[in-house]
Design a protein around this motif. Structure first.
Motif, PDB file in Angstrom:
ATOM      1  N   HIS A   1       0.847  -1.197   0.000  1.00  0.00           N
ATOM      2  CA  HIS A   1       0.000   0.000   0.000  1.00  0.00           C
ATOM      3  C   HIS A   1       0.883   1.247   0.000  1.00  0.00           C
ATOM      4  CE1 HIS A   1      -3.494   2.505   1.007  1.00  0.00           C
ATOM      5  NE2 HIS A   1      -2.761   3.090   1.929  1.00  0.00           N
ATOM      6  N   VAL A   2       0.610   2.176  -0.919  1.00  0.00           N
ATOM      7  CA  VAL A   2       1.335   3.449  -0.963  1.00  0.00           C
ATOM      8  C   VAL A   2       0.632   4.435  -0.043  1.00  0.00           C
ATOM      9  CG1 VAL A   2       2.105   5.357  -2.411  1.00  0.00           C
ATOM     10  CG2 VAL A   2       2.073   3.034  -3.338  1.00  0.00           C
ATOM     11  N   SER A   3       1.385   5.010   0.893  1.00  0.00           N
ATOM     12  CA  SER A   3       0.780   5.934   1.862  1.00  0.00           C
ATOM     13  C   SER A   3       0.891   7.374   1.367  1.00  0.00           C
ATOM     14  CB  SER A   3       1.476   5.803   3.220  1.00  0.00           C
ATOM     15  OG  SER A   3       2.699   6.501   3.215  1.00  0.00           O
ATOM     16  N   THR A   4       0.133   8.268   2.015  1.00  0.00           N
ATOM     17  CA  THR A   4       0.190   9.678   1.645  1.00  0.00           C
ATOM     18  C   THR A   4       1.533  10.317   1.984  1.00  0.00           C
ATOM     19  OG1 THR A   4      -0.839  10.217   3.761  1.00  0.00           O
ATOM     20  CG2 THR A   4      -2.290  10.059   1.846  1.00  0.00           C
TER      21      THR A   4
ATOM     22  N   GLY B   1      -4.461   3.120  -3.622  1.00  0.00           N
ATOM     23  CA  GLY B   1      -3.063   3.043  -3.205  1.00  0.00           C
ATOM     24  C   GLY B   1      -2.526   1.639  -3.111  1.00  0.00           C
TER      25      GLY B   1
ATOM     26  N   THR C   1       6.818   7.421  -5.832  1.00  0.00           N
ATOM     27  CA  THR C   1       5.488   7.343  -5.236  1.00  0.00           C
ATOM     28  C   THR C   1       4.974   8.760  -5.021  1.00  0.00           C
ATOM     29  OG1 THR C   1       6.528   7.227  -3.060  1.00  0.00           O
ATOM     30  CG2 THR C   1       5.869   5.146  -4.065  1.00  0.00           C
TER      31      THR C   1
ATOM     32  N   HIS D   1       2.073  11.498  -2.991  1.00  0.00           N
ATOM     33  CA  HIS D   1       1.239  11.613  -1.785  1.00  0.00           C
ATOM     34  C   HIS D   1      -0.225  11.346  -2.101  1.00  0.00           C
ATOM     35  CE1 HIS D   1      -0.176  15.649  -2.956  1.00  0.00           C
ATOM     36  NE2 HIS D   1      -1.096  15.489  -2.043  1.00  0.00           N
TER      37      HIS D   1
ATOM     38  N   GLN E   1      -1.044   8.691  -3.616  1.00  0.00           N
ATOM     39  CA  GLN E   1      -1.076   7.226  -3.627  1.00  0.00           C
ATOM     40  C   GLN E   1      -1.051   6.634  -5.038  1.00  0.00           C
ATOM     41  OE1 GLN E   1      -4.728   7.108  -1.092  1.00  0.00           O
ATOM     42  NE2 GLN E   1      -3.470   5.935   0.315  1.00  0.00           N
TER      43      GLN E   1
ATOM     44  N   ILE F   1      -8.056   9.678  -2.540  1.00  0.00           N
ATOM     45  CA  ILE F   1      -7.057   9.410  -1.501  1.00  0.00           C
ATOM     46  C   ILE F   1      -7.810   8.805  -0.320  1.00  0.00           C
ATOM     47  CG2 ILE F   1      -5.392  10.411   0.101  1.00  0.00           C
ATOM     48  CD1 ILE F   1      -4.868  12.614  -1.914  1.00  0.00           C
TER      49      ILE F   1
ATOM     50  N   SER G   1      -5.833  10.541   5.462  1.00  0.00           N
ATOM     51  CA  SER G   1      -6.066  10.780   4.034  1.00  0.00           C
ATOM     52  C   SER G   1      -6.397  12.229   3.731  1.00  0.00           C
ATOM     53  CB  SER G   1      -7.182   9.872   3.523  1.00  0.00           C
ATOM     54  OG  SER G   1      -6.757   8.526   3.567  1.00  0.00           O
TER      55      SER G   1
END
Length: 550
Positions: free
Chosen positions: A84-87, A347, A371, A373, A375, A411, A461
């Motif tokens: 999972h890509v985070s903010t 994300g 990456t 922010h 996501q 997001i 988010s």
């Protein structure tokens, strides 16, 4: 990108050994939960609703293809096949076994990655513009300055036990794509009338349960003083920030309590002790760090006229319009891989997609990816003459949803499906909205719109700064959702206002539809949603949404 030297590598390797020993002692019962907790947090390990969550640092969002493949391998071998890509531009794994985490960290160390300072009350990953170094509107490439901040803040002896977590963002372009005004410290690169480089310094921004836009406390900080000034800010915060109440411990509360003017005076007084001291940056040091971010070996190319291919392939034209950005190098273009396909948690990216993204990075973008922010993932250096070929591959891989900057580019935090802090689920709400607005003609008619969903007041988010924000709230044990309108990012950052009473989960798609329909009826030509909202204000939207006959 920055490549570790022998000292960097040794530090990371030694940390893995330390954490392996700490984890073994905890699992053997030699360390209590209270004793182990700060140790795991220092290594990015949270305890979530069902399993530990491991957050991996991605400095300023920059990744090599080798690192992407390692993340794919970890997802496959230690998790449930996705990451999972985070903010904060980091990666997260939601299902690792605690006893496996030292092995995961050891594998990460082989590709110069770690989880140090991704959690706990310390300075977190410094974030920046995902188009750093290639954006046409850039004043400077901010990545070298992020790396300087990373080296200063990692293992800083004074700042490992701050009152709360601490976040810094740097933007080097005329348009703010790093949301600097909602960070503990936001830095905007500028040049003065003499052409000299410096930074505007914002402090005390942040979201969460008390959202505040940062205050400008220094109009022009000459670049040699960047670290001494940052050091002074964090020292003042470390000294005066509250530690008796974690909800009032962020620097934004301190700046508000003191007033920005008094806070700036205290920083100036502290700075006087360090200004022009050993931490003053020199041209040689900045040049040394910047040498890690030299432009790739671009070819001498000319820009492509896409008109003919756009007419032959409307899907490509649509995707190109939304998911690519101009590049400062003639003949190149920056491409965003959307991780927001309908029915995929925003994300999330599978192990197969991570491997595929690595292959695309090698084939089309000098082996690097970023990456964001928001996501998603960016390939920053794509030859325009290969764009159609890339799009065809991306469609097969699920990366080509043409929704960047649009309503379905949601997001979202993991919410109540994973997070033990969440009041409500986020992922099914995002999916329901994506399904309602899955018609691309409709989506393109709506145009530019940011929609953010947070499962609780911690605002992971950033729902406060979405044009439409959705916040999960608890009402007598039931999950409800509060809607806010009017949030905005950029150098005109604004916090959204609450629309009114909250709604049940099943009502949310209809509520969003009502808001959109009202906007479409009221907008002027070429007016974005946020422009219409700012022109009309909240009341007409509120009246329309809550009207009994709607």
């Amino acid at each position: 990108m920055y490549i570790y030297d022998e000292y960097d590598q040794k530090i990371v390797d030694e940390r893995v050994k330390q954490f392996r020993d700490q984890t073994n002692r905890y699992l053997a019962g030699d360390l209590t939960e209270d004793e182990y907790r700060p140790l795991r947090l220092q290594n990015g390990v949270y305890i979530q609703r069902y399993a530990p969550m491991l957050r991996i640092a991605v400095p300023y969002g920059l990744l090599s293809s080798k690192q992407l493949r390692k993340l794919a391998s970890i997802a496959r071998n230690y998790d449930k096949g996705y990451a999972h890509v985070s903010t904060r531009q980091n990666f997260q794994f939601n299902w690792p076994e605690l006893e496996d985490i030292p092995d995961i960290l050891a594998e990460l160390a082989t590709v110069q990655m770690h989880a140090i300072q991704t959690s706990g009350n310390c300075i977190r990953n410094t974030t920046t513009d995902q188009f750093a170094g290639v954006a046409k509107d850039e004043v400077i490439d901010p990545r070298a300055w992020c790396e300087i901040i990373r080296q200063w803040s990692t293992f800083h002896p004074e700042f490992h036990h701050l009152p709360r977590k601490f976040k810094i963002a740097v933007n080097g372009a005329q348009q703010d794509r790093a949301v600097i005004e909602v960070h503990d410290i936001g830095l905007e690169a500028i040049r003065n009338s003499q052409g000299e480089l410096g930074f505007k310094v914002y402090v005390g921004g942040g979201l969460g349960r008390t959202p505040i836009i940062g205050s400008l406390i220094n109009e022009f900080l000459p670049w040699p003083h960047l670290l001494t000034y940052l050091d002074a800010i964090v020292r003042v915060y470390n000294r005066y920030g509250r530690r008796d109440n974690k909800y009032k411990a962020r620097i934004k509360i301190l700046v508000k309590a003191l007033t920005p003017e008094i806070f700036a005076e205290k920083v100036a007084a502290e700075w006087a002790n360090a200004k022009d001291g050993p931490m003053t940056l020199t041209e040689a040091e900045v040049k040394r760090i910047s040498s890690h971010f030299i432009a790739p070996a671009y070819k001498q190319l000319t820009d492509i006229d896409f008109n003919e291919i756009d007419q032959q392939h409307p899907g490509f034209a649509r995707w190109r319009q939304q998911n690519t950005r101009p590049h400062k190098q003639t003949g190149y273009i920056a491409v965003t891989l959307s991780l927001k396909a309908t029915a995929t948690p925003p994300g999330d990216i599978s192990d197969k997609q991570l491997d595929a993204a690595a292959d695309l990075a090698d084939q089309y973008s000098f082996g690097e990816a970023r990456t964001t922010h928001q996501q998603n993932i960016v390939l920053a250096d794509v030859e325009q003459n290969k764009l159609f070929e890339l799009w065809q591959q991306m469609r097969e891989l699920g990366f080509a949803t043409p929704n960047i900057g649009m309503l379905t580019n949601i997001i979202s935090c993991p919410g109540g499906d994973f997070c033990s802090l969440a009041n409500a689920k986020s992922i099914p709400v995002a999916e329901a909205i994506q399904r309602r607005f899955d018609n691309l003609d409709y989506l393109f008619d709506i145009g530019e719109l940011d929609l953010n969903i947070s499962g609780c007041m911690n605002a992971c988010s950033h729902h406060h700064i979405g044009h439409i924000g959705i916040l999960g709230v608890d009402k007598k044990g039931q999950e409800f959702y509060q809607i806010s309108l009017g949030g905005n990012t950029g150098y005109n950052t604004a916090l959204g206002s609450v629309l009114g009473p909250s709604f049940a989960q099943e009502e949310i798609p209809d509520v969003i539809e009502k808001i959109i329909q009202f906007y479409l009826k009221q907008r002027h030509a070429d007016e974005r949603f946020i422009d219409t909202y700012q022109r009309l204000g909240m009341e007409p939207f509120k009246e329309h949404v809550y009207a009994k006959n709607n």
